[in-house]
Every structure is written in structure tokens, then in C-alpha cells.
Design a protein around this motif. Structure first.
Motif, PDB file in Angstrom:
ATOM      1  N   SER A 129      18.593  44.946 -20.956  1.00 38.45           N
ATOM      2  CA  SER A 129      17.388  45.785 -21.083  1.00 38.45           C
ATOM      3  C   SER A 129      17.704  47.144 -21.717  1.00 38.45           C
ATOM      4  O   SER A 129      16.795  47.894 -22.050  1.00 38.45           O
ATOM      5  CB  SER A 129      16.762  46.003 -19.710  1.00 38.45           C
ATOM      6  N   LYS A 130      18.993  47.458 -21.876  1.00 37.38           N
ATOM      7  CA  LYS A 130      19.356  48.788 -22.401  1.00 37.38           C
ATOM      8  C   LYS A 130      19.964  48.727 -23.790  1.00 37.38           C
ATOM      9  O   LYS A 130      20.638  49.678 -24.216  1.00 37.38           O
ATOM     10  CB  LYS A 130      20.312  49.473 -21.425  1.00 37.38           C
ATOM     11  N   GLU A 131      19.735  47.624 -24.520  1.00 36.89           N
ATOM     12  CA  GLU A 131      20.405  47.475 -25.817  1.00 36.89           C
ATOM     13  C   GLU A 131      20.008  48.561 -26.809  1.00 36.89           C
ATOM     14  O   GLU A 131      20.779  48.892 -27.700  1.00 36.89           O
ATOM     15  CB  GLU A 131      20.180  46.078 -26.400  1.00 36.89           C
ATOM     16  N   VAL A 136      24.961  58.018 -24.064  1.00 36.96           N
ATOM     17  CA  VAL A 136      24.735  59.205 -23.208  1.00 36.96           C
ATOM     18  C   VAL A 136      23.601  58.982 -22.221  1.00 36.96           C
ATOM     19  O   VAL A 136      23.504  59.700 -21.226  1.00 36.96           O
ATOM     20  CB  VAL A 136      24.387  60.486 -24.010  1.00 36.96           C
ATOM     21  N   MET A 137      22.720  58.009 -22.501  1.00 38.28           N
ATOM     22  CA  MET A 137      21.596  57.767 -21.590  1.00 38.28           C
ATOM     23  C   MET A 137      22.016  56.902 -20.413  1.00 38.28           C
ATOM     24  O   MET A 137      21.210  56.649 -19.510  1.00 38.28           O
ATOM     25  CB  MET A 137      20.459  57.073 -22.349  1.00 38.28           C
ATOM     26  N   LEU A 138      23.240  56.439 -20.395  1.00 40.19           N
ATOM     27  CA  LEU A 138      23.699  55.513 -19.357  1.00 40.19           C
ATOM     28  C   LEU A 138      24.575  56.224 -18.341  1.00 40.19           C
ATOM     29  O   LEU A 138      25.219  57.233 -18.640  1.00 40.19           O
ATOM     30  CB  LEU A 138      24.506  54.378 -19.986  1.00 40.19           C
ATOM     31  N   SER A 139      24.633  55.654 -17.150  1.00 38.01           N
ATOM     32  CA  SER A 139      25.544  56.162 -16.121  1.00 38.01           C
ATOM     33  C   SER A 139      26.972  55.766 -16.490  1.00 38.01           C
ATOM     34  O   SER A 139      27.192  54.921 -17.366  1.00 38.01           O
ATOM     35  CB  SER A 139      25.186  55.572 -14.768  1.00 38.01           C
ATOM     36  N   GLY A 140      27.938  56.351 -15.788  1.00 35.17           N
ATOM     37  CA  GLY A 140      29.353  56.044 -16.064  1.00 35.17           C
ATOM     38  C   GLY A 140      29.661  54.567 -15.905  1.00 35.17           C
ATOM     39  O   GLY A 140      30.363  53.975 -16.727  1.00 35.17           O
ATOM     40  N   GLY A 141      29.125  53.973 -14.849  1.00 37.79           N
ATOM     41  CA  GLY A 141      29.377  52.546 -14.614  1.00 37.79           C
ATOM     42  C   GLY A 141      28.766  51.689 -15.707  1.00 37.79           C
ATOM     43  O   GLY A 141      29.341  50.697 -16.136  1.00 37.79           O
ATOM     44  N   GLU A 142      27.592  52.105 -16.177  1.00 40.64           N
ATOM     45  CA  GLU A 142      26.941  51.348 -17.255  1.00 40.64           C
ATOM     46  C   GLU A 142      27.714  51.478 -18.555  1.00 40.64           C
ATOM     47  O   GLU A 142      27.863  50.502 -19.306  1.00 40.64           O
ATOM     48  CB  GLU A 142      25.506  51.848 -17.445  1.00 40.64           C
ATOM     49  N   GLN A 143      28.206  52.673 -18.840  1.00 37.75           N
ATOM     50  CA  GLN A 143      28.995  52.858 -20.063  1.00 37.75           C
ATOM     51  C   GLN A 143      30.220  51.940 -20.034  1.00 37.75           C
ATOM     52  O   GLN A 143      30.569  51.314 -21.032  1.00 37.75           O
ATOM     53  CB  GLN A 143      29.421  54.320 -20.202  1.00 37.75           C
TER      54      GLN A 143
HETATM   55  P1  ADP Z   1      24.953  57.394 -11.715  1.00 35.80           P
HETATM   56  O1  ADP Z   1      24.523  58.339 -10.638  1.00 35.80           O
HETATM   57  O2  ADP Z   1      25.185  55.999 -11.242  1.00 35.80           O
HETATM   58  O3  ADP Z   1      26.051  57.920 -12.589  1.00 35.80           O
HETATM   59  P2  ADP Z   1      22.898  58.346 -13.480  1.00 35.80           P
HETATM   60  O4  ADP Z   1      22.173  59.212 -12.512  1.00 35.80           O
HETATM   61  O5  ADP Z   1      23.760  58.950 -14.520  1.00 35.80           O
HETATM   62  O6  ADP Z   1      23.691  57.221 -12.674  1.00 35.80           O
HETATM   63  O7  ADP Z   1      21.848  57.403 -14.214  1.00 35.80           O
HETATM   64  C1  ADP Z   1      20.970  56.570 -13.490  1.00 35.80           C
HETATM   65  C2  ADP Z   1      20.073  55.819 -14.476  1.00 35.80           C
HETATM   66  O8  ADP Z   1      19.277  56.732 -15.240  1.00 35.80           O
HETATM   67  C3  ADP Z   1      20.874  54.999 -15.455  1.00 35.80           C
HETATM   68  O9  ADP Z   1      20.339  53.690 -15.456  1.00 35.80           O
HETATM   69  C4  ADP Z   1      20.668  55.649 -16.805  1.00 35.80           C
HETATM   70  O10 ADP Z   1      20.443  54.667 -17.795  1.00 35.80           O
HETATM   71  C5  ADP Z   1      19.425  56.492 -16.630  1.00 35.80           C
HETATM   72  N1  ADP Z   1      19.628  57.782 -17.325  1.00 35.80           N
HETATM   73  C6  ADP Z   1      20.543  58.724 -17.016  1.00 35.80           C
HETATM   74  N2  ADP Z   1      20.455  59.774 -17.864  1.00 35.80           N
HETATM   75  C7  ADP Z   1      19.442  59.486 -18.728  1.00 35.80           C
HETATM   76  C8  ADP Z   1      18.882  60.169 -19.857  1.00 35.80           C
HETATM   77  N3  ADP Z   1      19.304  61.370 -20.266  1.00 35.80           N
HETATM   78  N4  ADP Z   1      17.887  59.562 -20.521  1.00 35.80           N
HETATM   79  C9  ADP Z   1      17.444  58.349 -20.128  1.00 35.80           C
HETATM   80  N5  ADP Z   1      17.944  57.654 -19.084  1.00 35.80           N
HETATM   81  C10 ADP Z   1      18.925  58.208 -18.382  1.00 35.80           C
END
Ligand code: ADP
Ligand code: ADP
Length: 225
Positions: A129-131, A136-143
């Protein structure tokens, strides 16, 4: 799958990072490689992936002596290896899709074929769903999961991971290991370098231990009690 035969590595400057290391990883095996920072874990992974060459000894992949691989053949050997790094090394100006597609496009896959494979890889790591997102929009685990999708998209028989959970909390670290287990379950060999002893202790995998460049435990002998 991987064999080290009396492998030593001395870097320019004289530091001996590995001392006569012997080890054997069977096809389909999943193992941890551990040791303190500076013990030589990354050096072993770099020798397997031909980013460095041994000073002495031989590294074999599937019976091929890497000392005999000519520079022009290096890309063909690397095709069989998926690499995962602590800092995931994603291209920040490219979308998740484009990051994962890159190895396929380099190999000359058509866009259509690449799309199918990228989506399958992203589906496996739970990020379909995030393709269209940027890293940068992803969390560390997602990256890190995008980094894993990129490593597996060419379906290599061997995955090498260098501190893949280094920046993650215990829960996310375990999620990453579970993903490796899923690839291992379908026959992929996996070697994970980590100094996270807590993580290793919670699992029951073979653990190879380096100390100052020496393989002090190859994880095969029963501990002496
Ligand atoms: P975590 O606490 O696990 O590191 P984050 O709080 O960084 O996670 O992110 C939680 C979710 O919000 C993730 O699924 C990420 O894709 C989304 N997200 C984080 N930052 C952004 C952003 N700047 N724009 C859009 N989505 C974001
Ligand atoms: P680990 O991954 O276990 O932390 P490394 O394999 O990165 O260990 O490093 C082993 C030793 O080799 C360390 O002392 C490190 O400083 C040294 N080393 C690693 N890479 C280089 C290099 N390119 N040039 C010189 N010394 C290096």
C-alpha cells in the motif's frame, strides 16, 4: 553455499581484520554472525559479496572460488546475493516502488515484468500500500522492510544482512527476523551479522562468533559444560 577456507584479511594500513577464518554455511541454512564492534563481521560479508578480497585463503560460493572471479564477472556473482544494511541505503529521492525496482531494471527486466515482481516483493514485506511513498514518509521499521524487498526482488538464493536491526527496537527487530525466517522457509540461505545478543538469545539459530578477527565459535560444536 558459503565456505571460508583459512581466510585472512589485512586492510591497507596494516590492520588485520580476519585471521585464518574457516566456516561453512549449508544451502538453506539461516545463521547469525556475532562479535563485538570491530570483530570482523562486516569484513566477512564484504568478502562474500566481493566488495573486498582476502589477503590469504579462499572464499567459495556454491563451490566457486571467488579468487578466480575476474572483475567483469563480479556483477554476475552479486546477482545471487541480496544485501541488507543497517542504514538500508534507500534512494531518498525515489519512491518505494522505484527503489525496489532498481535491481530489476539494472538486470534489464521489462517494466511490466518488473512491476509484477516489485509488487510481489512489497506484498511479502507488507508494504504494497506504500509503493508510491518516499522513504522519508516511512517509519524506521518500514524503511528496513523496503530494503529487504529490494534485496529479495531478484530472488537471490543468499541473503546477507549487516546489522539489519541496529536502529530498531526489540519488537520491530523481531518482525525483521520473522521476515528473514519466511524467506529461509522457502530455501533462501540467510547470514545475519549482529551484535544484538538479546535478539540472538531469543532465537535458536546457529551462531558464529568472531573475536578480534578470529572465529572463536562456529556454532556447530556443542558447548562444553
Ligand atoms: P514509528 O514510531 O514506528 O517509527 P512513525 O511514527 O515514524 O513510526 O510512522 C508511523 C506511520 O506514519 C508510518 O506508517 C509512516 O508511513 C507514516 N508517516 C510517518 N511520517 C510521515 C510523513 N511525514 N508523511 C506521511 N506519512 C508519514
Ligand atoms: P565489525 O563489522 O565486526 O564491526 P569490521 O569488519 O567492520 O568489524 O572491521 C574489522 C576491523 O577492520 C576493525 O578494526 C576496522 O576498523 C577494520 N577495518 C574495516 N574496514 C576497514 C578499511 N576499509 N580499512 C582499514 N581498516 C578497516
Amino acid at each position: 553455499m558459503i565456505k571460508f577456507d583459512n581466510v585472512s584479511k589485512t586492510y591497507a594500513g596494516g590492520h588485520q581484520a580476519l585471521r585464518q577464518v574457516n566456516m561453512h554455511l549449508q544451502p538453506g541454512e539461516m545463521a547469525f554472525l556475532t562479535g563485538h564492534s570491530g570483530a570482523g563481521k562486516s569484513t566477512m560479508l564484504k568478502l562474500i559479496s566481493l566488495m573486498e578480497r582476502p589477503t590469504a585463503g579462499h572464499v567459495f560460493i556454491n563451490g566457486h572460488d571467488l579468487n578466480r572471479i575476474k572483475p567483469g564477472q563480479v556483477p554476475y556473482v552479486r546477482r545471487d546475493i541480496g544485501m541488507i544494511f543497517q542504514d538500508h541505503r534507500l534512494l531518498m529521492d525515489k519512491t518505494v516502488f522505484d527503489n525496489v525496482a532498481l535491481p530489476l531494471l539494472i538486470e534489464g527486466y521489462s517494466i511490466q515484468e518488473a512491476r509484477k515482481r516489485v509488487q510481489a516483493a512489497l506484498d511479502k514485506v507488507g508494504l504494497l500500500s506504500k509503493e508510491r511513498h518516499y522513504p522519508v514518509m516511512l517509519s524506521g521499521g518500514e524503511q528496513q522492510r523496503v530494503g529487504i524487498a529490494r534485496a529479495v526482488v531478484t530472488k537471490p538464493p543468499l541473503l546477507l544482512a549487516d546489522e539489519p536491526t541496529g536502529n530498531l527496537d526489540p519488537k520491530l527487530s523481531m518482525d525483521i527476523i520473522r521476515l528473514f525466517e519466511e524467506f529461509n522457509a522457502v530455501g533462501v540461505s540467510v547470514l545475519i551479522a549482529t551484535h544484538d545478543l538479546g535478539l540472538i538469545a531469543r532465537l535458536r539459530y546457529r551462531t558464529l562468533t568472531l573475536k578480534e578477527g578470529t572465529m572463536v565459535d562456529d556454532g556447530l560444536q556443542e558447548p562444553v559444560v
